[in-house]
Write a protein that holds these residues in place. Structure first.
Motif, short mmCIF file in Angstrom:
data_model
loop_
_atom_site.label_atom_id
_atom_site.label_comp_id
_atom_site.label_asym_id
_atom_site.label_seq_id
_atom_site.Cartn_x
_atom_site.Cartn_y
_atom_site.Cartn_z
N LYS A 310 0.81 -1.22 0.00
CA LYS A 310 0.00 0.00 0.00
C LYS A 310 0.85 1.27 0.00
N HIS A 311 2.13 1.15 0.39
CA HIS A 311 3.02 2.32 0.42
C HIS A 311 3.98 2.34 -0.76
N ARG A 312 3.79 1.45 -1.73
CA ARG A 312 4.75 1.30 -2.81
C ARG A 312 5.02 2.60 -3.56
N HIS A 313 3.96 3.41 -3.76
CA HIS A 313 4.13 4.64 -4.53
C HIS A 313 4.31 5.88 -3.65
N ASN A 314 4.49 5.67 -2.36
CA ASN A 314 4.75 6.79 -1.46
C ASN A 314 6.17 7.29 -1.68
N PRO A 315 6.34 8.59 -1.98
CA PRO A 315 7.69 9.11 -2.24
C PRO A 315 8.68 8.83 -1.10
N LYS A 316 8.17 8.71 0.11
CA LYS A 316 9.05 8.44 1.26
C LYS A 316 9.76 7.10 1.11
N PHE A 317 9.14 6.15 0.42
CA PHE A 317 9.70 4.80 0.29
C PHE A 317 10.22 4.52 -1.13
N ARG A 318 10.38 5.55 -1.90
CA ARG A 318 10.82 5.39 -3.29
C ARG A 318 12.30 5.03 -3.34
N PRO A 319 12.69 4.01 -4.12
CA PRO A 319 14.11 3.69 -4.26
C PRO A 319 14.89 4.89 -4.80
N ARG A 320 16.06 5.15 -4.25
CA ARG A 320 16.82 6.34 -4.62
C ARG A 320 17.48 6.22 -5.99
N LEU A 321 17.48 5.01 -6.55
CA LEU A 321 18.11 4.80 -7.86
C LEU A 321 17.09 4.56 -8.97
N CYS A 322 15.81 4.62 -8.66
CA CYS A 322 14.81 4.39 -9.69
C CYS A 322 14.78 5.58 -10.65
N LYS A 323 14.14 5.40 -11.80
CA LYS A 323 14.09 6.46 -12.81
C LYS A 323 13.46 7.74 -12.26
N LEU A 324 12.39 7.59 -11.50
CA LEU A 324 11.69 8.77 -10.99
C LEU A 324 12.56 9.56 -10.02
N SER A 325 13.28 8.86 -9.13
CA SER A 325 14.17 9.55 -8.18
C SER A 325 15.28 10.29 -8.91
N LEU A 326 15.93 9.63 -9.87
CA LEU A 326 17.01 10.28 -10.60
C LEU A 326 16.47 11.41 -11.48
N PHE A 327 15.26 11.26 -11.99
CA PHE A 327 14.63 12.32 -12.78
C PHE A 327 14.47 13.58 -11.94
N ASN A 328 13.95 13.42 -10.73
CA ASN A 328 13.76 14.59 -9.87
C ASN A 328 15.07 15.18 -9.38
N LEU A 329 16.08 14.32 -9.13
CA LEU A 329 17.39 14.84 -8.76
C LEU A 329 17.98 15.63 -9.93
N TYR A 330 17.88 15.09 -11.12
CA TYR A 330 18.36 15.80 -12.31
C TYR A 330 17.67 17.16 -12.45
N ARG A 331 16.35 17.18 -12.32
CA ARG A 331 15.59 18.42 -12.47
C ARG A 331 16.08 19.48 -11.49
N ARG A 332 16.33 19.05 -10.24
CA ARG A 332 16.78 20.01 -9.23
C ARG A 332 18.17 20.55 -9.55
N ILE A 333 19.10 19.66 -9.92
CA ILE A 333 20.46 20.09 -10.20
C ILE A 333 20.51 20.94 -11.47
N ALA A 334 19.79 20.51 -12.50
CA ALA A 334 19.79 21.26 -13.76
C ALA A 334 19.19 22.65 -13.57
N ALA A 335 18.15 22.75 -12.76
CA ALA A 335 17.51 24.05 -12.53
C ALA A 335 18.47 25.01 -11.83
N SER A 336 19.38 24.48 -11.01
CA SER A 336 20.33 25.34 -10.30
C SER A 336 21.43 25.85 -11.23
N ILE A 337 21.60 25.16 -12.38
CA ILE A 337 22.64 25.54 -13.34
C ILE A 337 22.05 26.32 -14.50
#
Length: 408
Positions: A310-337
Motif C-alpha cells: 500500500k506504500h509502494r508509490h509513497n515518495p518516502k519509500f521510493r528507491p533512490r536509484l529508480c528512474k523517478l528519483s534520478l529524474f527529480n534529482l536531475y531536475r533540481r540540479i539542472a535548474a540550479s545551473i
C-alpha cells in the motif's frame, strides 16, 4: 602515471562492502560491482558507488510510474548509483570545489584531467563477455543444450535470448540467462558496458550537466589463471572490439568509442558463487552511494525491502536509484545551473529525448544501420511519467513492440 593495481581496487571495494549491514541468505550467492575514481597523480582511489544483485523484472511486471528498478544486476545498479554521486557532486561543488570534477569554460562539468574511472565486478559480466567462461563450468549435456546448432539461425540485428546460442560470439543478448525464465526487456551487462563505451555511463539526462563519462579500466574477479587469456579476449570483444565498425565520424563531437583496459584480480569476494560453492543467487540487492544521505538501501524485486504494497508509490519509500528519483534529482540540479530551464511540462521520456546530441549518438549505435540495431528498448509506455510519477498517454513508437517480436 603511477602503477595501476587491480588487487588494490578489489580490496578498496571489499573493505567498504564489509562495513555495510548486508549478507545474503546462507544458501545464496550474489554479485558485487562498484565504480571508483582513480587520481593518477596521487594514486588515491575513491569508491563512489557499490551494488549487489543478479535479478531483473519480466516485462509483465514493469512499472509505468518510474519508481521500480527494472534491472537489478550489480553493474547496472552500481552505474545508477554512480550517476547519483556525480549529480550530487555537481551540487556540492557549488559550495566547495570538487577534487574530482570541474567546469572549465563550459556549461557542463567534466572529470579532472588526472582522474580516471574504474569499474569493478566480482565475476565476468553476463552476456557476450561470459560465454566461454560459463561454458567452462558446464557439463556436456548442458553445453549441447545451449549450443547454437540447437536453435534457428539468428537473423541479423536480433538479440539472442539469454545463454541460448551460447557458442555465437559478438551478438546482443537479453537477461536472464535461464531459458525457463519469463522474457525481459533488459539487455545483458556486456551489452550495456559496450554502450557506455560509446555513449558514456552518465545516461541521457545527466548528459546535459556532465560531459560523457567513460570507463578507463574494468577489473574482474573469479577468473582462474588458466582462463584469463580467453576471458580477456572475450571481454575486449564484448566491450569494444565488436563496435570497431561503428562510423565514429557520425558521432557528435563529445562522443567517441573508448577501449577500457581489462584486468583480473584473485582477491575473492566473500559472497561469490565460487567462494560459497552455491548455484542459486540472492533476490536482494544492496545499493550504496558515497557521500550521500542515506548512503545505502536494500531492494527486492526493484522495490525497497520491507515496504508494504500500500506504500509502494509513497515518495518516502521510493528507491533512490529508480528512474523517478534520478529524474527529480536531475531536475533540481539542472535548474540550479540552467535557470531558464522549463521542466514541469515534460515527462521523463520527453526530457531524455530533448538531449539532442546524446540521442544522435545513440542513433549511430542503435539505429537501423548501427552495430546494436537489435537493441531492445524499454518502450515509451514505461517512461511516459511526469515528475510526480503520474503516467501520461505515451506516443506510439518503435520502442513499444513486444519482446517476442525482437528476440529469439
Amino acid at each position: 602515471m603511477h602503477v595501476y593495481d587491480p588487487d588494490e581496487v578489489a580490496r578498496v571495494v571489499l573493505n567498504v562492502y564489509s562495513t555495510l549491514a548486508f549478507k545474503p541468505p546462507g544458501d545464496k550467492f550474489t554479485i558485487l560491482a562498484a565504480f571508483l575514481l582513480w587520481n593518477t597523480s596521487s594514486d588515491e582511489l575513491k569508491i563512489i558507488s557499490l551494488a549487489t544483485g543478479s535479478k531483473c523484472l519480466p516485462e509483465i511486471r514493469l512499472c509505468e510510474e518510474g519508481d521500480v528498478l527494472h534491472d537489478s544486476h550489480a553493474e547496472v545498479l552500481a552505474r545508477r548509483s554512480a550517476i547519483r554521486w556525480f549529480l550530487e557532486e555537481v551540487d556540492r561543488s557549488h559550495t566547495s570545489p570538487s577534487d574530482w570534477i570541474d567546469r572549465p569554460r563550459s556549461e557542463r562539468f567534466a572529470l579532472r584531467s588526472n582522474v580516471q574511472v574504474v569499474l569493478y565486478v566480482s565475476t565476468v559480466p553476463c552476456g557476450d563477455a561470459s560465454m566461454r567462461y560459463l561454458a567452462s563450468f558446464q557439463d556436456a549435456e548442458m553445453a549441447a543444450l545451449k549450443d547454437s546448432s540447437q536453435f534457428p539461425v539468428l537473423p541479423p540485428n536480433v538479440a539472442s535470448r539469454g545463454r541460448d546460442n551460447y557458442s555465437l560470439f559478438g551478438v546482443l543478448r537479453t537477461k536472464p540467462g535461464r531459458a525457463d525464465s519469463p522474457p525481459t526487456r533488459c539487455m545483458s551487462c556486456s551489452d550495456k558496458i559496450a554502450s557506455w563505451n560509446v555513449l558514456g555511463f552518465q545516461g541521457a539526462l545527466a548528459s546535459r550537466i556532465l560531459e560523457p563519462l567513460y570507463l578507463d579500466h574494468i577489473v574482474i574477479g573469479d577468473v582462474d589463471d588458466s582462463l584469463q587469456s580467453v576471458v580477456h579476449e572475450d571481454c575486449e570483444r564484448a566491450f569494444w572490439r565488436r563496435l570497431e565498425g561503428l562510423d565514429v565520424t557520425q558521432l557528435p563531437t563529445r562522443f567517441s568509442l573508448r577501449r577500457p583496459t581489462v584486468s583480473f584480480t584473485m582477491v575473492r569476494f566473500v559472497h561469490s558463487s565460487l567462494s560459497l560453492g552455491l548455484s542459486s543467487s540472492c533476490n536482494d540487492s544492496l545499493c550504496w552511494t558515497a557521500d550521500s544521505t542515506p548512503t545505502h538501501e536494500v531492494l527486492i524485486n526493484g522495490l525497497k525491502r520491507g515496504v508494504p504494497p500500500k506504500h509502494r508509490h509513497n515518495p518516502k519509500f521510493r528507491p533512490r536509484l529508480c528512474k523517478l528519483s534520478l529524474f527529480n534529482l536531475y531536475r533540481r540540479i539542472a535548474a540550479s545551473i540552467h535557470t531558464n530551464s522549463q521542466f514541469d511540462t515534460l515527462t521523463y521520456r520527453e526530457t531524455k529525448q530533448s538531449m539532442a546530441d546524446y540521442q544522435a549518438a545513440k542513433a549511430v549505435l542503435q539505429g537501423p544501420n548501427g552495430p546494436f540495431a537489435g537493441w531492445i528498448k524499454t518502450g515509451s509506455q514505461w517512461e511516459s511519467f511526469d515528475f510526480d510519477g503520474i503516467p501520461r498517454e505515451p506516443l506510439l513508437d518503435e520502442d513499444s513492440s513486444a519482446v517476442s517480436d525482437k528476440q529469439i
